[in-house]
Design an enzyme around this catalytic site. Sequence first.
Site, PDB file in Angstrom:
ATOM      1  N   ALA A  12      -2.010  -2.442 -11.675  1.00 27.65           N
ATOM      2  CA  ALA A  12      -0.648  -2.010 -11.377  1.00 27.65           C
ATOM      3  C   ALA A  12       0.219  -3.180 -10.924  1.00 27.65           C
ATOM      4  O   ALA A  12       1.433  -3.169 -11.097  1.00 27.65           O
ATOM      5  CB  ALA A  12      -0.663  -0.935 -10.298  1.00 27.65           C
ATOM      6  N   ARG A  16      -3.992  -9.940 -16.670  1.00 28.12           N
ATOM      7  CA  ARG A  16      -4.552 -11.252 -17.003  1.00 28.12           C
ATOM      8  C   ARG A  16      -5.399 -11.157 -18.267  1.00 28.12           C
ATOM      9  O   ARG A  16      -5.930 -10.096 -18.579  1.00 28.12           O
ATOM     10  CB  ARG A  16      -5.338 -11.855 -15.848  1.00 28.12           C
ATOM     11  N   ALA A  81      -5.243   3.890 -14.491  1.00 28.47           N
ATOM     12  CA  ALA A  81      -5.599   5.189 -15.073  1.00 28.47           C
ATOM     13  C   ALA A  81      -4.405   6.121 -15.220  1.00 28.47           C
ATOM     14  O   ALA A  81      -3.260   5.738 -14.972  1.00 28.47           O
ATOM     15  CB  ALA A  81      -6.636   5.857 -14.166  1.00 28.47           C
ATOM     16  N   ASP A 237      -9.671   0.589 -15.596  1.00 27.54           N
ATOM     17  CA  ASP A 237      -9.999  -0.682 -14.949  1.00 27.54           C
ATOM     18  C   ASP A 237     -11.064  -0.508 -13.875  1.00 27.54           C
ATOM     19  O   ASP A 237     -11.970  -1.342 -13.732  1.00 27.54           O
ATOM     20  CB  ASP A 237      -8.751  -1.382 -14.394  1.00 27.54           C
ATOM     21  N   THR A 259      -4.850  -2.933  -5.868  1.00 24.35           N
ATOM     22  CA  THR A 259      -3.707  -2.082  -5.500  1.00 24.35           C
ATOM     23  C   THR A 259      -4.233  -0.817  -4.825  1.00 24.35           C
ATOM     24  O   THR A 259      -3.765  -0.412  -3.784  1.00 24.35           O
ATOM     25  CB  THR A 259      -2.905  -1.721  -6.756  1.00 24.35           C
ATOM     26  N   ASN A 296     -10.104   7.786  -4.006  1.00 20.49           N
ATOM     27  CA  ASN A 296      -8.935   6.898  -4.062  1.00 20.49           C
ATOM     28  C   ASN A 296      -8.399   6.696  -2.654  1.00 20.49           C
ATOM     29  O   ASN A 296      -8.090   7.670  -1.967  1.00 20.49           O
ATOM     30  CB  ASN A 296      -7.805   7.538  -4.873  1.00 20.49           C
ATOM     31  N   GLY A 403      -9.357  -8.293  -5.917  1.00 19.35           N
ATOM     32  CA  GLY A 403      -8.622  -9.248  -5.095  1.00 19.35           C
ATOM     33  C   GLY A 403      -8.893  -9.093  -3.615  1.00 19.35           C
ATOM     34  O   GLY A 403      -8.920 -10.056  -2.848  1.00 19.35           O
TER      35      GLY A 403
HETATM   36  N1  LIG Z   1      -6.472 -14.696  -0.947  1.00 13.97           N
HETATM   37  C1  LIG Z   1      -6.075 -13.466  -0.652  1.00 13.97           C
HETATM   38  N2  LIG Z   1      -5.792 -13.125   0.636  1.00 13.97           N
HETATM   39  C2  LIG Z   1      -5.385 -11.863   0.944  1.00 13.97           C
HETATM   40  N3  LIG Z   1      -5.248 -10.867   0.038  1.00 13.97           N
HETATM   41  C3  LIG Z   1      -5.529 -11.165  -1.257  1.00 13.97           C
HETATM   42  C4  LIG Z   1      -5.955 -12.459  -1.669  1.00 13.97           C
HETATM   43  N4  LIG Z   1      -6.164 -12.419  -3.018  1.00 13.97           N
HETATM   44  C5  LIG Z   1      -5.861 -11.157  -3.425  1.00 13.97           C
HETATM   45  N5  LIG Z   1      -5.490 -10.415  -2.373  1.00 13.97           N
HETATM   46  C6  LIG Z   1      -5.163  -8.988  -2.356  1.00 13.97           C
HETATM   47  O1  LIG Z   1      -5.658  -8.446  -3.593  1.00 13.97           O
HETATM   48  C7  LIG Z   1      -4.628  -7.682  -4.224  1.00 13.97           C
HETATM   49  C8  LIG Z   1      -4.713  -7.826  -5.742  1.00 13.97           C
HETATM   50  O2  LIG Z   1      -6.002  -7.436  -6.100  1.00 13.97           O
HETATM   51  P1  LIG Z   1      -6.339  -7.351  -7.675  1.00 13.97           P
HETATM   52  O3  LIG Z   1      -5.980  -8.631  -8.322  1.00 13.97           O
HETATM   53  O4  LIG Z   1      -7.711  -6.815  -7.801  1.00 13.97           O
HETATM   54  O5  LIG Z   1      -5.273  -6.233  -8.078  1.00 13.97           O
HETATM   55  P2  LIG Z   1      -4.737  -5.982  -9.580  1.00 13.97           P
HETATM   56  O6  LIG Z   1      -5.914  -6.049 -10.489  1.00 13.97           O
HETATM   57  O7  LIG Z   1      -3.602  -6.838  -9.870  1.00 13.97           O
HETATM   58  O8  LIG Z   1      -4.177  -4.550  -9.497  1.00 13.97           O
HETATM   59  P3  LIG Z   1      -5.030  -3.222  -9.630  1.00 13.97           P
HETATM   60  O9  LIG Z   1      -5.657  -3.021  -8.290  1.00 13.97           O
HETATM   61  O10 LIG Z   1      -4.034  -2.194  -9.964  1.00 13.97           O
HETATM   62  O11 LIG Z   1      -6.033  -3.466 -10.682  1.00 13.97           O
HETATM   63  C9  LIG Z   1      -3.320  -8.233  -3.732  1.00 13.97           C
HETATM   64  O12 LIG Z   1      -2.378  -7.171  -3.675  1.00 13.97           O
HETATM   65  C10 LIG Z   1      -3.661  -8.723  -2.321  1.00 13.97           C
HETATM   66  O13 LIG Z   1      -3.391  -7.710  -1.379  1.00 13.97           O
HETATM   67  C1  LIG Z   2      -3.912   6.292 -10.445  1.00 11.38           C
HETATM   68  C2  LIG Z   2      -5.356   5.913 -10.554  1.00 11.38           C
HETATM   69  O1  LIG Z   2      -6.176   6.666  -9.759  1.00 11.38           O
HETATM   70  C3  LIG Z   2      -5.448   4.493 -10.158  1.00 11.38           C
HETATM   71  O2  LIG Z   2      -4.883   3.873 -11.260  1.00 11.38           O
HETATM   72  C4  LIG Z   2      -6.884   3.962  -9.989  1.00 11.38           C
HETATM   73  O3  LIG Z   2      -7.830   4.786 -10.627  1.00 11.38           O
HETATM   74  C5  LIG Z   2      -6.886   2.685 -10.688  1.00 11.38           C
HETATM   75  O4  LIG Z   2      -6.914   2.684 -11.886  1.00 11.38           O
HETATM   76  C6  LIG Z   2      -6.859   1.451  -9.847  1.00 11.38           C
HETATM   77  O5  LIG Z   2      -6.545   0.337 -10.593  1.00 11.38           O
HETATM   78 MG   LIG Z   3      -7.291  -4.827 -11.168  1.00  9.30          MG
END
Ligand SMILES: Nc1ncnc2c1ncn2[C@@H]1O[C@H](COP(=O)(O)OP(=O)(O)OP(=O)(O)O)[C@@H](O)[C@H]1O
Ligand SMILES: C[C@H](O)[C@H](O)[C@@H](O)C(=O)CO
Ligand SMILES: [Mg+2]
EC number: 2.7.1.5
Length: 490
Positions: A12, A16, A81, A237, A259, A296, A403
Amino acid sequence: MNGAYVAVDIGASSGRLMLAQITKNNQIQLQEIHRFTNGFKMVAGHERWNIDYLIHEILTGLEKVKKAGFKQVHLGIDTWAVDYVLVDHQGKKLCDPISYRDKRTAHAIADLTSDFSKDYLYEKTGIQFQDFNTLYQLYEEDQALLAKTDKIMMIPDYIGYVLTGQAATEVTNASTTQMLNLRGGLFDKDLLSKINVHDEQFAKLVEAGTYLGPVMTDWMDTFDLPITDVITVATHDTASAVVGTPAVGHDWAFLSSGTWSLLGTELNVPENGRQAFHENYTNEWGAYGTYRFLKNIMGLWVAQCVKHGYQDKYSFSELAAMATKEKPFQQFIDINDERFVNPKDMIAEIQTYCRETHQTVPTTPGEVMMAIYANLALFYANELQKLNKILGCSLKTLNIVGGGSNISLLNQMTSTLSGLEVVAGPNEATAIGNVLVQMISTGEVKDIVAGRKLIKESFELKQYQPEANHYEGVLARYQSFLEHQDKELV
Ligand SMILES: Nc1ncnc2c1ncn2[C@@H]1O[C@H](COP(=O)(O)OP(=O)(O)OP(=O)(O)O)[C@@H](O)[C@H]1O
Ligand SMILES: C[C@H](O)[C@H](O)[C@@H](O)C(=O)CO
Ligand SMILES: [Mg+2]
């Protein structure tokens, strides 16, 4: 020579393209080829994703793969999702997809379950009640648009369709719709008819690991692309993140921390009994016939909104560093409270919550971030106790991936409060799980057990053990705070 595999992983908050190969000394080598932001905007009355921008970024990233010298690759796509694209009879999208954070489904569960009881729905599907599930989005969907719809495609299935011309509905993401029948393994006809949707408006269901087709040559006219064979991976994901979790044995839990925080464990049979229903746990389908029994949790969305609230002048690591300077547990927050789903000002929302519950109000960025991290850790520890109780097990290890696994403070607090060992990493577990399913499909990796062993040997993981005599009684106090809040809501 071993193959080259590209994971398209779009969350969200960011997307990448990661390129993976297995090296001569049998390690997965992963390199980031392209990264881009993601997010929704208010367009035509709803919060919407810009799907054409995402597809353009994927093709831009694929050009970089070619420029890096890879003439032929496999590719898999995973995204968040529940959201979908409506496609007309000419194969064109009818509008940009609406985000699950849009307000249109705020009352949908109550409306839909006036006929179908929640028990009945949960018994059929085993899926958590989130008002943004696809079932409720389609219930609220524009009927004129639905009437023109040939296919309803989940986000990653739509992207695969645009790239290859082939339509499929991959089961891990399809399960998040709350429309798949646990026993029949297909879309539930009663539920479809309730929302005026027909079976043929979904492409055939396929398992993770199914070959989809080559990227159409038409795209080669505008982009300098490698020959690319698309494999339908675990396209939710979180399902890919679970595949990419370097767990061994059976008494482990996962926390996909991005997220959202998705906390749960991997089962071979679904658990949709009374306790699971009462605690709103979900049985999202996993790769290879497994189930992702998870909850969740609002997750680092809250931190993302706070970062934006400070006009993005601090990085996430700077915010985390500020938090380490603050005392934990100055206030208790039900981090899953609806008010944190999409408030106009997250910092103000947190401060108002603390004022309303007569607690210390965090004011500095460090205090706000510590409040978020400490209450996430408490929420995780509380849910791990529930997981043990519902499943009658005794979990020993929590694998934190995504992350959020970079946040040592949060990892350590979670270990101490829960009493579990925490294994943190890899932060790109979703992309790794994506390429692992591709490698299993091509036969380069034997199966998921071999794959998880390979991940453990390829990436640096950090261990955290519970710190003795720390935070005595805090979890119990938090649990009674939550119970009190629940009573207040009744
Ligand atoms: N070095 C860091 N220090 C603190 N928080 C971090 C760091 N690196 C990442 N994060 C946290 O991880 C989050 C991003 O995680 P990630 O990259 O898994 O999310 P995403 O894949 O972009 O989104 P989604 O969760 O929807 O898949 C950021 O919002 C942040 O809060
Ligand atoms: C809305 C979904 O529950 C949410 O996207 C979660 O399942 C997810 O995909 C996290 O990246
Ligand atoms: Mg992710």
